[in-house]
Design an enzyme around this catalytic site. Structure first.
Site, PDB file in Angstrom:
ATOM      1  N   LEU A 199       0.818  -1.214   0.000  1.00  0.00           N
ATOM      2  CA  LEU A 199       0.000   0.000   0.000  1.00  0.00           C
ATOM      3  C   LEU A 199       0.849   1.260   0.000  1.00  0.00           C
ATOM      4  O   LEU A 199       0.430   2.295  -0.510  1.00  0.00           O
ATOM      5  CB  LEU A 199      -0.927   0.008   1.226  1.00  0.00           C
ATOM      6  CG  LEU A 199      -1.972  -1.100   1.306  1.00  0.00           C
ATOM      7  CD1 LEU A 199      -2.686  -1.052   2.656  1.00  0.00           C
ATOM      8  CD2 LEU A 199      -2.979  -0.980   0.175  1.00  0.00           C
ATOM      9  N   GLY A 200       2.024   1.211   0.594  1.00  0.00           N
ATOM     10  CA  GLY A 200       2.890   2.385   0.656  1.00  0.00           C
ATOM     11  C   GLY A 200       4.086   2.103   1.537  1.00  0.00           C
ATOM     12  O   GLY A 200       4.219   1.032   2.134  1.00  0.00           O
ATOM     13  N   VAL A 233       3.872  -0.835   4.241  1.00  0.00           N
ATOM     14  CA  VAL A 233       2.514  -1.158   4.665  1.00  0.00           C
ATOM     15  C   VAL A 233       1.872  -2.026   3.591  1.00  0.00           C
ATOM     16  O   VAL A 233       1.871  -1.668   2.404  1.00  0.00           O
ATOM     17  CB  VAL A 233       1.675   0.111   4.904  1.00  0.00           C
ATOM     18  CG1 VAL A 233       0.272  -0.262   5.358  1.00  0.00           C
ATOM     19  CG2 VAL A 233       2.347   1.002   5.947  1.00  0.00           C
ATOM     20  N   GLY A 254       9.452   6.173   6.321  1.00  0.00           N
ATOM     21  CA  GLY A 254      10.625   6.082   7.165  1.00  0.00           C
ATOM     22  C   GLY A 254      10.624   4.893   8.097  1.00  0.00           C
ATOM     23  O   GLY A 254      11.677   4.376   8.458  1.00  0.00           O
ATOM     24  N   PHE A 255       9.432   4.425   8.516  1.00  0.00           N
ATOM     25  CA  PHE A 255       9.362   3.308   9.443  1.00  0.00           C
ATOM     26  C   PHE A 255       9.380   1.962   8.739  1.00  0.00           C
ATOM     27  O   PHE A 255       9.837   0.974   9.272  1.00  0.00           O
ATOM     28  CB  PHE A 255       8.082   3.397  10.286  1.00  0.00           C
ATOM     29  CG  PHE A 255       8.306   3.990  11.633  1.00  0.00           C
ATOM     30  CD1 PHE A 255       9.342   3.572  12.428  1.00  0.00           C
ATOM     31  CD2 PHE A 255       7.461   4.973  12.114  1.00  0.00           C
ATOM     32  CE1 PHE A 255       9.546   4.111  13.685  1.00  0.00           C
ATOM     33  CE2 PHE A 255       7.659   5.527  13.366  1.00  0.00           C
ATOM     34  CZ  PHE A 255       8.704   5.096  14.139  1.00  0.00           C
ATOM     35  N   ASP A 296       1.712  14.575  14.359  1.00  0.00           N
ATOM     36  CA  ASP A 296       1.907  14.445  12.910  1.00  0.00           C
ATOM     37  C   ASP A 296       0.564  14.484  12.179  1.00  0.00           C
ATOM     38  O   ASP A 296       0.284  13.636  11.333  1.00  0.00           O
ATOM     39  CB  ASP A 296       2.659  13.163  12.581  1.00  0.00           C
ATOM     40  CG  ASP A 296       3.370  13.243  11.229  1.00  0.00           C
ATOM     41  OD1 ASP A 296       3.568  14.369  10.743  1.00  0.00           O
ATOM     42  OD2 ASP A 296       3.713  12.195  10.671  1.00  0.00           O
TER      43      ASP A 296
END
Length: 697
Positions: free
Chosen positions: A357-358, A365, A361-362, A476
């Site tokens: 899905l995308g 997904v 930085g972490f 955020d």
């Protein structure tokens, strides 16, 4: 042969089952004071879903499966009215129950004592519907359902008061009255809370007096009936009850699970039900890691067969341990649900790129479908190089996982495999809000849809700031972190940067993180995130949604466009409606547009003292408060061209995103899926001050 432990229960059943031998048929009427005691055997109960009677006579409504339901009603209907109709009969019941959550203190969802026109409950759903109703029949007078719920999850759709309450439900799951589960001390008005999901055996009494039209509910961990009811409710059930009704129990689980047990039950029409002697009831089954199924087998083994079985079990355990991760002691305290890695691997088809899905930085997904429930989820796979310590991160997840609000993306669970961490969230089929606002949107949101999204995000933010047990600073807020469900409701997500504080506590200094264009100016000076800094970011989001433009744009103009400055300039020139997204084609509510733009400017003020609180923002959006007549400039002090009041002019005003050279060099580290996210911890330098952003701690 019954064991010594279960024998007292069967004696109790034999003593109290006698009246069933003369239970009236549908043409008979129960005599006043007649006791109906339901011995738990398959012969006199009608089951639905996963409900079953264990070998020792305990009725188990649900095991620890997810999204499960179960119900058990006495097979024969009970007469609640005379043949000519009229007033409903009085009734009394006592039952002993235990709710054993799969994970300590994380129950789901609860059970009901129910009186229904049907013992089948067609269309009933699990989760918040408690195996009793579904979304289409809530509130219908034709339901003819009365229930007392023992609920262990706070559901905001039904306005639940907390996650440990008793409620009276009439034709709906929005309780007519509810109270915190507990018992009043003798000769004292102090309520001592009893935790329904503690795993303890609890006795409940439900008494309805048809002459007084009064319903009383009591609970206790003892065999003695309390003198004072924890819940009293004046109600005439004559319109709810038909001549004949079915009496029993329902329960359900959701994305968190509990085993719901009924240990014993007595019931009386026009009389008092006998209290149960808890010491004579059978013991709860011990957990075997497979839904407490150990007692159902009931098989006697010879010594040799037992040895073979033990050897097989030992081999199985050794093999599973060898092929799985070792669970460290601290992980046992973490909630919410801990998913097996293999389940998430299957759900995402091996984390293949087609399900991606995308990423950011972490980590990445993925879309997934849980194999056991066919539930769609979003699985975030954290990269090994994440700078945050694994144990610290999971501890934070344990707290964030308890957030429950219809406008927040729900964290469903997590998984650890060696050094990898996976987080499982609700799947939002319509993706993130930014895909509908910028560049070439997949579709154009109508004005009504945009306004609903803004109100939803504001409601979720109010819950975080003021209504949960701790204050949660999101840090955020932006369009990329607002996800849209199937009905295009806005849900605030991605809590990777969130900080928690006790209400009224002074926030501590931390590193400055967030996304360029949404950072409140004071953050670079104090390094202390507050609810006011979240409101600043929400102001930027407001302007984004109305204008269809990013807070900072460089592509369309020779110089960057600062959205808040551009909106303020149009405001002072009297042409504020020119900033509304032209893709709406003029189809919008002008009054609402002006209100949102003015509110966006006020929230974007550089002074945190001038910004409204989150509760004020919600009241403005709901029309409960009227905005100030004049809109303040973003810095609260300057004239649009030359400055005033000793302040600076427009060109001198510094916002958190003002310098284009700074914007060129720095992209704020974020937990979102934006490509190219970085951590400012490395100490990038602001040309305005020469100091490192990471110095602001």
């Amino acid at each position: 042969m019954a064991s010594a432990q279960t024998l007292p229960f069967f004696l109790w059943v034999v003593i109290l089952i006698a009246p069933l031998l003369t239970t009236p048929s549908k043409t008979q009427s129960p005599a006043p004071g007649e006791i109906f005691s339901r011995g738990f055997t398959a012969a006199n109960l009608s089951f639905g879903g996963g409900a079953e009677v264990l070998q020792n006579g305990i009725l188990r409504l649900t095991n620890d499966s997810l999204r499960a339901l179960g119900h058990a009603f006495y097979s024969s209907p009970v007469r609640f009215k005379n043949p000519s109709g009229g007033r409903a009969a009085s009734f009394s019941t006592a039952f002993a129950f235990s709710i054993v959550p799969q994970y300590p203190s994380l129950g789901g969802h609860g059970f009901t004592f129910a009186i229904s026109r049907s013992r089948e409950l067609p269309g009933a759903l699990p989760s918040q519907y408690l195996g009793l109703m579904n979304s289409s029949d809530l509130g219908n007078f034709s339901n003819h359902i009365f229930a007392v719920e023992f609920d262990t999850v706070q559901d905001y759709d039904f306005a639940d008061i907390n996650d440990n309450h008793i409620g009276v439900d009439i034709n709906s799951l929005a309780s007519n009255k509810s109270v915190t589960a507990g018992i009043f001390a003798e000769n004292n008005s102090t309520l001592k809370e009893i935790y329904l999901k503690s795993g303890a055996v609890i006795q409940a009494w439900v008494d309805y007096d048809s002459l007084k039209n009064q319903l009383d509910v009591r609970i206790s961990k003892s065999s003695v009936k309390p003198t004072r009811a924890v819940l009293s409710f004046n109600v005439d059930l004559s319109e709810v009850f038909e001549d004949y009704m079915f009496v029993g129990f329902t329960a359900s689980t959701g994305l968190l699970a509990s085993c719901h047990y009924i240990m014993g039950w007595s019931f009386s029409i026009n009389g008092q039900a006998k209290s149960l002697d808890l010491s004579s009831l059978p013991s709860l089954p011990s957990s075997d890691g497979n839904g407490h199924k150990g007692l159902i087998l009931g098989v006697s083994f010879s010594a040799s067969a037992a040895m073979i079985l033990l050897a097989s079990v030992a081999f199985y355990i050794v093999r599973k341990t060898w092929n799985s991760d070792v669970i460290e002691p601290w992980e046992l305290e973490v909630g919410p649900h801990r998913f097996p890695y293999e389940e998430l691997r299957k759900a995402t088809h091996g984390f293949r790129d087609k399900e991606l899905l995308g990423f950011g930085g972490f980590g990445r997904v993925y879309r997934g479908i849980l194999p056991n429930s066919n539930t769609q989820v979003a699985v975030k796979r954290i990269l090994n190089g994440s700078k945050q310590g694994l144990q610290d991160f999971v501890s934070e997840v344990s707290t964030i996982g308890r957030l429950r609000h219809r406008n927040l993306v729900q964290l469903l669970g997590w998984c650890r495999r060696r050094s990898d961490l996976l987080l499982v969230y609700d799947f939002m089929p319509n993706g993130s809000l930014d895909k509908y606002l910028f560049d070439e949107p997949k579709s154009i949101l109508s004005w009504e849809q945009r306004f609903k999204i803004i109100k939803g995000v504001a409601s979720g933010l109010l819950y975080l700031h003021e209504e949960w047990e701790q204050a949660v600073i999101h840090r955020d807020i932006k369009a990329a972190n607002v996800l849209l469900d199937a009905e295009l409701n806005g849900r605030l997500g991605d809590f990777g940067l969130a900080k928690l504080y006790e209400h009224g506590a002074n926030p501590t200094t931390t590193r400055v993180v967030g996304t360029l264009g949404y950072l409140a100016p004071e953050l670079t000076k104090t390094g202390k995130p507050t609810t006011a800094s979240d409101v600043f970011a929400f102001g930027a989001l407001l302007l984004e949604v109305v204008c269809g433009r990013r807070p900072v744009e460089q592509k369309a103009l020779p110089e960057e466009l600062i959205l808040v400055d551009w909106v303020w300039e149009k405001w002072t020139l009297g042409s504020i409606l020119e900033v509304v997204d032209p893709r709406l084609g003029g189809q919008f509510n002008e009054v609402e547009a002006v209100m949102l733009l003015k509110l966006g400017l006020i929230c974007s003020n550089s002074s945190p003292q001038i910004r409204p609180s989150t509760r004020q923002v919600v009241r403005y959006l709901e029309g409960e408060l009227v905005l100030p007549e004049k809109a303040l400039p973003p810095d609260g002090n300057y004239d649009i061209k030359k400055g005033s009041g000793g302040g600076t002019g427009l060109d001198d005003c510094t916002h958190s995103y003002r310098s284009s050279s700074y914007y060129d060099k720095v992209t704020m580290w974020s937990s979102t899926m934006d490509e190219g996210d970085h951590d400012l911890e490395a100490g990038l330098t602001s040309p305005a001050s020469g100091s490192s952003i990471s110095d602001c701690r």
